[in-house]
Scaffold this motif. Structure first.
Motif, PDB file in Angstrom:
ATOM      1  N   ASP A   1      -9.871  -5.400  11.378  1.00  0.00           N
ATOM      2  CA  ASP A   1      -9.863  -4.434  12.484  1.00  0.00           C
ATOM      3  C   ASP A   1      -8.818  -3.332  12.271  1.00  0.00           C
ATOM      4  O   ASP A   1      -8.128  -2.902  13.201  1.00  0.00           O
ATOM      5  CB  ASP A   1      -9.598  -5.146  13.817  1.00  0.00           C
ATOM      6  CG  ASP A   1     -10.694  -6.140  14.164  1.00  0.00           C
ATOM      7  OD1 ASP A   1     -11.849  -5.881  13.790  1.00  0.00           O
ATOM      8  OD2 ASP A   1     -10.380  -7.157  14.806  1.00  0.00           O
ATOM      9  N   GLY A   2      -8.686  -2.899  11.031  1.00  0.00           N
ATOM     10  CA  GLY A   2      -7.778  -1.809  10.714  1.00  0.00           C
ATOM     11  C   GLY A   2      -6.327  -2.204  10.521  1.00  0.00           C
ATOM     12  O   GLY A   2      -5.490  -1.353  10.199  1.00  0.00           O
ATOM     13  N   ASP A   3      -6.016  -3.488  10.701  1.00  0.00           N
ATOM     14  CA  ASP A   3      -4.625  -3.945  10.556  1.00  0.00           C
ATOM     15  C   ASP A   3      -4.473  -4.753   9.275  1.00  0.00           C
ATOM     16  O   ASP A   3      -5.281  -5.643   8.978  1.00  0.00           O
ATOM     17  CB  ASP A   3      -4.208  -4.819  11.742  1.00  0.00           C
ATOM     18  CG  ASP A   3      -4.155  -4.050  13.040  1.00  0.00           C
ATOM     19  OD1 ASP A   3      -3.824  -2.849  12.990  1.00  0.00           O
ATOM     20  OD2 ASP A   3      -4.453  -4.639  14.096  1.00  0.00           O
ATOM     21  N   TRP A   4      -3.391  -4.458   8.510  1.00  0.00           N
ATOM     22  CA  TRP A   4      -3.100  -5.260   7.326  1.00  0.00           C
ATOM     23  C   TRP A   4      -2.621  -6.638   7.747  1.00  0.00           C
ATOM     24  O   TRP A   4      -1.748  -6.787   8.581  1.00  0.00           O
ATOM     25  CB  TRP A   4      -2.028  -4.574   6.475  1.00  0.00           C
ATOM     26  CG  TRP A   4      -2.531  -3.368   5.762  1.00  0.00           C
ATOM     27  CD1 TRP A   4      -3.724  -3.229   5.130  1.00  0.00           C
ATOM     28  CD2 TRP A   4      -1.856  -2.117   5.610  1.00  0.00           C
ATOM     29  NE1 TRP A   4      -3.854  -1.981   4.588  1.00  0.00           N
ATOM     30  CE2 TRP A   4      -2.710  -1.266   4.868  1.00  0.00           C
ATOM     31  CE3 TRP A   4      -0.618  -1.630   6.009  1.00  0.00           C
ATOM     32  CZ2 TRP A   4      -2.369   0.023   4.516  1.00  0.00           C
ATOM     33  CZ3 TRP A   4      -0.276  -0.338   5.675  1.00  0.00           C
ATOM     34  CH2 TRP A   4      -1.139   0.478   4.943  1.00  0.00           C
ATOM     35  N   ARG A   5      -3.194  -7.669   7.135  1.00  0.00           N
ATOM     36  CA  ARG A   5      -2.854  -9.041   7.510  1.00  0.00           C
ATOM     37  C   ARG A   5      -2.373  -9.848   6.314  1.00  0.00           C
ATOM     38  O   ARG A   5      -2.410 -11.076   6.336  1.00  0.00           O
ATOM     39  CB  ARG A   5      -4.102  -9.725   8.112  1.00  0.00           C
ATOM     40  CG  ARG A   5      -4.665  -9.026   9.336  1.00  0.00           C
ATOM     41  CD  ARG A   5      -3.809  -9.225  10.554  1.00  0.00           C
ATOM     42  NE  ARG A   5      -3.825 -10.605  10.997  1.00  0.00           N
ATOM     43  CZ  ARG A   5      -4.742 -11.121  11.830  1.00  0.00           C
ATOM     44  NH1 ARG A   5      -5.712 -10.349  12.306  1.00  0.00           N
ATOM     45  NH2 ARG A   5      -4.686 -12.379  12.196  1.00  0.00           N
TER      46      ARG A   5
ATOM     47  N   TYR B   1      -9.938  -0.788  -4.209  1.00  0.00           N
ATOM     48  CA  TYR B   1      -8.791  -0.828  -3.309  1.00  0.00           C
ATOM     49  C   TYR B   1      -7.555  -0.334  -4.048  1.00  0.00           C
ATOM     50  O   TYR B   1      -7.448  -0.482  -5.267  1.00  0.00           O
ATOM     51  CB  TYR B   1      -8.548  -2.251  -2.802  1.00  0.00           C
ATOM     52  CG  TYR B   1      -9.723  -2.832  -2.028  1.00  0.00           C
ATOM     53  CD1 TYR B   1      -9.789  -2.723  -0.648  1.00  0.00           C
ATOM     54  CD2 TYR B   1     -10.752  -3.500  -2.692  1.00  0.00           C
ATOM     55  CE1 TYR B   1     -10.863  -3.255   0.071  1.00  0.00           C
ATOM     56  CE2 TYR B   1     -11.824  -4.032  -1.993  1.00  0.00           C
ATOM     57  CZ  TYR B   1     -11.873  -3.908  -0.612  1.00  0.00           C
ATOM     58  OH  TYR B   1     -12.940  -4.435   0.083  1.00  0.00           O
TER      59      TYR B   1
ATOM     60  N   ASN C   1       0.802  -1.212   0.000  1.00  0.00           N
ATOM     61  CA  ASN C   1       0.000   0.000   0.000  1.00  0.00           C
ATOM     62  C   ASN C   1       0.843   1.275   0.000  1.00  0.00           C
ATOM     63  O   ASN C   1       0.452   2.277  -0.593  1.00  0.00           O
ATOM     64  CB  ASN C   1      -0.947   0.009   1.202  1.00  0.00           C
ATOM     65  CG  ASN C   1      -2.118   0.958   1.001  1.00  0.00           C
ATOM     66  OD1 ASN C   1      -2.831   0.867   0.007  1.00  0.00           O
ATOM     67  ND2 ASN C   1      -2.295   1.880   1.912  1.00  0.00           N
TER      68      ASN C   1
ATOM     69  N   VAL D   1      -7.477  -6.775   5.282  1.00  0.00           N
ATOM     70  CA  VAL D   1      -7.454  -5.921   6.467  1.00  0.00           C
ATOM     71  C   VAL D   1      -8.459  -6.456   7.486  1.00  0.00           C
ATOM     72  O   VAL D   1      -9.596  -6.783   7.141  1.00  0.00           O
ATOM     73  CB  VAL D   1      -7.798  -4.456   6.110  1.00  0.00           C
ATOM     74  CG1 VAL D   1      -7.896  -3.607   7.356  1.00  0.00           C
ATOM     75  CG2 VAL D   1      -6.754  -3.884   5.158  1.00  0.00           C
TER      76      VAL D   1
ATOM     77  N   GLU E   1      -2.526  -5.496  -0.542  1.00  0.00           N
ATOM     78  CA  GLU E   1      -2.382  -5.455   0.904  1.00  0.00           C
ATOM     79  C   GLU E   1      -3.623  -4.864   1.566  1.00  0.00           C
ATOM     80  O   GLU E   1      -4.057  -5.320   2.637  1.00  0.00           O
ATOM     81  CB  GLU E   1      -1.152  -4.631   1.264  1.00  0.00           C
ATOM     82  CG  GLU E   1      -0.765  -4.667   2.717  1.00  0.00           C
ATOM     83  CD  GLU E   1       0.526  -3.904   2.973  1.00  0.00           C
ATOM     84  OE1 GLU E   1       1.385  -4.446   3.674  1.00  0.00           O
ATOM     85  OE2 GLU E   1       0.665  -2.770   2.475  1.00  0.00           O
ATOM     86  N   GLU E   2      -4.212  -3.874   0.922  1.00  0.00           N
ATOM     87  CA  GLU E   2      -5.380  -3.185   1.471  1.00  0.00           C
ATOM     88  C   GLU E   2      -6.611  -4.091   1.494  1.00  0.00           C
ATOM     89  O   GLU E   2      -7.551  -3.859   2.266  1.00  0.00           O
ATOM     90  CB  GLU E   2      -5.662  -1.931   0.639  1.00  0.00           C
ATOM     91  CG  GLU E   2      -6.587  -0.948   1.314  1.00  0.00           C
ATOM     92  CD  GLU E   2      -6.780   0.307   0.486  1.00  0.00           C
ATOM     93  OE1 GLU E   2      -6.392   1.387   0.962  1.00  0.00           O
ATOM     94  OE2 GLU E   2      -7.310   0.211  -0.635  1.00  0.00           O
TER      95      GLU E   2
ATOM     96  N   HIS F   1      -8.465 -15.512   5.509  1.00  0.00           N
ATOM     97  CA  HIS F   1      -9.429 -14.531   5.037  1.00  0.00           C
ATOM     98  C   HIS F   1     -10.633 -15.244   4.428  1.00  0.00           C
ATOM     99  O   HIS F   1     -10.487 -16.227   3.693  1.00  0.00           O
ATOM    100  CB  HIS F   1      -8.767 -13.620   3.997  1.00  0.00           C
ATOM    101  CG  HIS F   1      -9.549 -12.385   3.683  1.00  0.00           C
ATOM    102  ND1 HIS F   1     -10.541 -12.361   2.728  1.00  0.00           N
ATOM    103  CD2 HIS F   1      -9.506 -11.134   4.219  1.00  0.00           C
ATOM    104  CE1 HIS F   1     -11.065 -11.145   2.672  1.00  0.00           C
ATOM    105  NE2 HIS F   1     -10.457 -10.385   3.558  1.00  0.00           N
TER     106      HIS F   1
END
Length: 247
Positions: A200-204, A190, A166, A198, A194-195, A212
């Protein structure tokens, strides 16, 4: 003809694991035992490689656009500096033949093979508070984009590109909006792959312990596999986004 350049995401690394799991019943432990760098995916057999080539996004895009395509690199992996070298070399080899109508670039992590990280001591090391500041990072990424743009100009080819990371995507989108490929998934836009991953606001994106729900990565498709490359579903998302951009 479309030329595709990028890193392991463009090559289709990990798609072989889908084949081994679905068609040959391999377990996650068996797959993890050959996950690079433990082995070379290029050494897997013909059917594994054919599955990769059928499902990676370069083939999906070329098929939909009814165009021939080529890969800038035969094997797995790559970085933004290597992409620039490939384009410069290709322009020399073709010598103005105009064979390539379009270059599709997948920009990878800007830190890969970055000389300012490899030779950090030459830039003041940890004592230099400006080392890898936001402005410095922007300069590095901008230089990488400019170098690749020059390579495409030498090829006399138009180019469009998308980013896995990102931070790179934000600069590409701002600096070269005419070349930027947004990614589309389930009605939303998007800026990077990477985006998309996500929670809870965190990139995973790099977290293979997290699965996912949309199964965009290999680790989402095969539980227990330590691989965060794109699944065949993820490749479809990329392909459809590129096709949408072209159309």
């Amino acid at each position: 003809m479309i030329l595709f350049v990028g890193c392991s995401f463009t090559w289709g690394a990990g798609l072989q694991f889908e084949y081994l799991s679905k068609k040959r019943g391999w377990t996650s432990d068996e797959i993890n035992a050959i996950n690079p760098p433990k082995s070379h995916l290029e050494h897997l057999d013909y059917k594994c490689d054919e599955y990769r080539k059928k499902h990676h996004y370069p083939n999906l895009v070329a098929k939909e656009m009814n165009m021939g395509y080529g890969m800038g690199k035969l094997g797995n992996g790559g970085n933004n500096y290597e992409i620039g070298k490939i384009l410069h070399h290709t322009s020399t080899e073709l010598a103005g033949e105009d064979a390539i109508e379009l270059v599709v670039i997948q920009f990878t992590d800007w830190t890969r093979s970055c000389p300012e990280i490899t030779h950090r001591a030459d830039y003041g090391g940890t004592d230099n508070i400006d080392f890898l500041s936001n402005n410095h990072i922007r300069k590095i990424i901008t230089t990488q984009i400019d170098n690749i743009n020059v390579g495409c100009e030498r090829l006399k080819s138009k180019w469009i590109g998308w980013s896995w990371r990102n931070d790179f995507a934000q600069i590409l989108k701002t600096k070269n909006p005419q070349n930027f490929i947004p990614l589309y998934h389930k009605g939303k836009e998007y800026d990077s792959m990477e985006e998309l991953i996500v929670v809870d606001g965190d990139w995973r994106f790099d977290d293979f312990s997290f699965q996912h729900k949309d199964k965009l990565r290999i680790c989402d498709v095969i539980q227990g596999v330590d691989d965060t490359h794109l699944s065949s579903t993820g490749h479809k998302v990329i392909a459809n986004s590129i096709i949408r951009r072209l159309k």
